[in-house]
Structure formats: structure tokens, C-alpha cells
Design an enzyme around this catalytic site. Structure first.
Site, PDB file in Angstrom:
ATOM      1  N   ARG A 177       0.835  -1.203   0.000  1.00  0.00           N
ATOM      2  CA  ARG A 177       0.000   0.000   0.000  1.00  0.00           C
ATOM      3  C   ARG A 177       0.867   1.250   0.000  1.00  0.00           C
ATOM      4  O   ARG A 177       0.554   2.222  -0.700  1.00  0.00           O
ATOM      5  CB  ARG A 177      -0.951  -0.002   1.196  1.00  0.00           C
ATOM      6  CG  ARG A 177      -2.063  -1.049   1.094  1.00  0.00           C
ATOM      7  CD  ARG A 177      -3.065  -0.909   2.211  1.00  0.00           C
ATOM      8  NE  ARG A 177      -3.858   0.308   2.083  1.00  0.00           N
ATOM      9  CZ  ARG A 177      -4.653   0.785   3.038  1.00  0.00           C
ATOM     10  NH1 ARG A 177      -4.729   0.150   4.205  1.00  0.00           N
ATOM     11  NH2 ARG A 177      -5.345   1.894   2.850  1.00  0.00           N
ATOM     12  N   CYS A 235      -1.289   6.201   8.888  1.00  0.00           N
ATOM     13  CA  CYS A 235      -1.545   4.874   8.340  1.00  0.00           C
ATOM     14  C   CYS A 235      -2.694   5.021   7.350  1.00  0.00           C
ATOM     15  O   CYS A 235      -2.760   5.999   6.616  1.00  0.00           O
ATOM     16  CB  CYS A 235      -1.860   3.881   9.451  1.00  0.00           C
ATOM     17  SG  CYS A 235      -3.281   4.354  10.478  1.00  0.00           S
TER      18      CYS A 235
END
Length: 282
Positions: A177, A235
Site C-alpha cells: 500500500r 496509516c
């Protein structure tokens, strides 16, 4: 109060006088289910009160991201309902990687409540050791905690971008990611330019317990962290990043890392914000 507590320490505490017992919060949650409340009803630690991430530990999803900070009055209401009292210790646990428990730990610290710790190994470690479990749902006396935001530093998007250049901004997501190889949830793939990938999974040992202080300190030193380094963390939605803040504190870092609460779910919503891809900070 130390930021982590062992199963043995909590068990000894829960077997002692009621006045000396911590308030225990069960914050189990999973992105893909089943609901943590279902797991709580099946079995939980004695005296533990269930607190939901989506309704108590986060605000409504939207422009602020998928798990923005809750309104102080909302957090206060839920914490009081769970029996949290000013100056009285709290222990939080989940049943996965400790990140949801870390979010609860961070929020209590942000709210001005210093007496809070995460159960090392969480529900899994407690159950594996065959410690007591129950289905009984407690009815705690109303707490009196007053939520006063500001106990932990937070970052807005522009501040996160600046810190990525002038200090260290950690991206706590898994490498695919971060690199932009995949993005299953948020509008765009990639990372904040200048951010360093420090996956939160690196905080745990193979047995699911947290690495000790020296191991964590060595890990962060490898990323360039010094006692003088300003550090921020993000995050996907501000949950797992909380575990990086916790890990830094366990490692002995003297100043709490700042949390970009909106995280990638907030950053990626604005097409004007730059995005970097690949393994390097950019």
C-alpha cells in the site's frame, strides 16, 4: 503507569481488592468482521466493558477520513459509561495485533488520562494461558472522566507534509500500500512524499506479543530516530498508526510522536495533494 501490562500483572490485579482493579476495556474490532461485539458476547475478560471503535473511538467517516477523532463530548460519554474515572487506571485489549487497543490507549492519553496501558498479547494471550473468561456483562458505576483534548500531539495534512521533509514521518501501512502497488480502500494509491515506510507489524514478535524496549529502540534507530528527531505517524485511517506512537514510547523515545489522525484516508481525498509511489520516500 507503564504503557504496556502483561497478562500476569493484570491477572494479579484483577484478583486483588476491587478498589485497586483497573477498568478493563475490550475494544476488539476487525475491518472485515465479524463484529467485535459478537466476540465480546461469546467471551471476554472478567469485568471488561466493550467499547466500539466506530461509534466511541472515532467520529463519523467523511471528509476527515474513515476514522477521524471523535468529538470530545462523544468520547467522554462512552468512557464514563464504561466506568472510566479520573486518576484511575485503565487497561485496554483487542484480539489481533494490538493496534485497536493502541488507538484506545492513544485517545485516553490525548484526552488527558495518563493512567492507561495496553494488554501485551491481548485476548489471544490471555485465552492461551487459560486465564478466566466470562460471558457476564458488567454494569459499571458511571465514571467521571473529563475529556480534555491536547494530551498527545496531532498533525493536520500540511503539517504532516512538512514533517516528512524536516523530520521523520512514518507510514505504518504494509509495503504494497505504501508503494502504491495496491489500494483496496482509499481513493488513490501511494504515500505522502517524503514519508518512510515503517509497517506496524514490525512491532510484534512471532507469538503476537510486543517486542521489548531494546528491540523496538533498535528498530527505530534503524529508521534514523534520535532523541531529538521530531516524529509523526500516519496509516490508512489513524488506527494502526497509534501503535507506532505506542511502540516509540515503549522504546524509550522521550517525546510522543505526533499522529496524523486523518491519515491516508484523508490525504488521498484531495486530488491537489501530491502522491509518491514506489519503495522510496520520494
Amino acid at each position: 503507569m507503564r504503557p504496556m501490562i502483561t497478562t500476569s500483572e493484570l491477572a494479579a490485579q484483577l484478583s486483588g481488592p476491587e478498589s485497586a482493579r483497573s477498568v478493563v476495556l475490550d475494544v476488539r474490532w476487525r475491518l472485515a468482521g465479524p463484529p467485535g461485539a459478537d466476540s465480546y458476547r461469546e467471551a471476554h475478560l472478567p469485568g471488561a466493558v466493550y467499547v466500539d471503535l466506530d461509534t466511541a473511538l472515532a467520529g463519523e467517516p467523511g471528509d476527515g477520513g474513515r476514522h477521524p477523532l471523535p468529538a470530545p463530548e462523544t468520547l467522554q460519554r462512552h468512557l464514563r459509561a464504561a466506568g472510566v474515572r479520573a486518576g484511575h487506571p485503565v487497561v485496554v485489549y483487542d484480539d489481533s495485533d494490538g493496534s485497536v487497543a493502541a488507538r484506545a490507549w492513544w485517545l485516553l492519553r490525548w484526552a488527558g488520562h495518563a493512567e492507561v496501558a495496553v494488554l501485551d498479547g491481548g485476548f489471544a494471550a490471555w485465552a492461551e494461558e487459560e486465564r478466566p473468561l466470562t460471558t457476564e456483562v458488567p454494569s459499571p458505576a458511571e465514571g467521571d472522566i473529563v475529556v480534555e483534548p491536547g494530551g498527545m500531539p496531532v498533525l493536520e495534512a500540511a503539517e504532516a507534509a512538512t514533517l516528512a521533509r524536516d523530520g521523520l514521518l512514518f507510514d505504518a501501512r504494509a509495503k504494497p500500500r505504501y508503494a502504491g502497488e495496491t489500494e483496496p480502500i482509499d481513493p488513490r494509491a501511494g504515500h505522502i512524499p517524503g514519508a518512510v515506510n515503517a509497517p506496524f507489524s514490525g512491532h510484534l514478535s512471532e507469538d503476537g506479543r510486543w517486542r521489548d524496549a531494546s528491540e523496538l529502540a533498535e528498530r527505530f534507530e534503524g529508521f534514523g530516530v534520535t532523541p531529538e528527531t521530531p516524529v509523526g505517524v500516519y496509516c490508512g485511517s489513524g488506527v494502526t498508526a497509534s501503535s507506532v506512537v505506542l511502540a516509540l514510547e515503549v522504546s524509550g523515545h522521550p517525546v510522543p510522536a505526533a499522529l496524523y489522525a486523518g491519515s491516508w484516508s484523508h490525504w488521498s481525498r484531495d486530488p491537489e495533494r501530491p502522491v509518491a509511489t514506489g519503495d522510496l520516500p520520494g
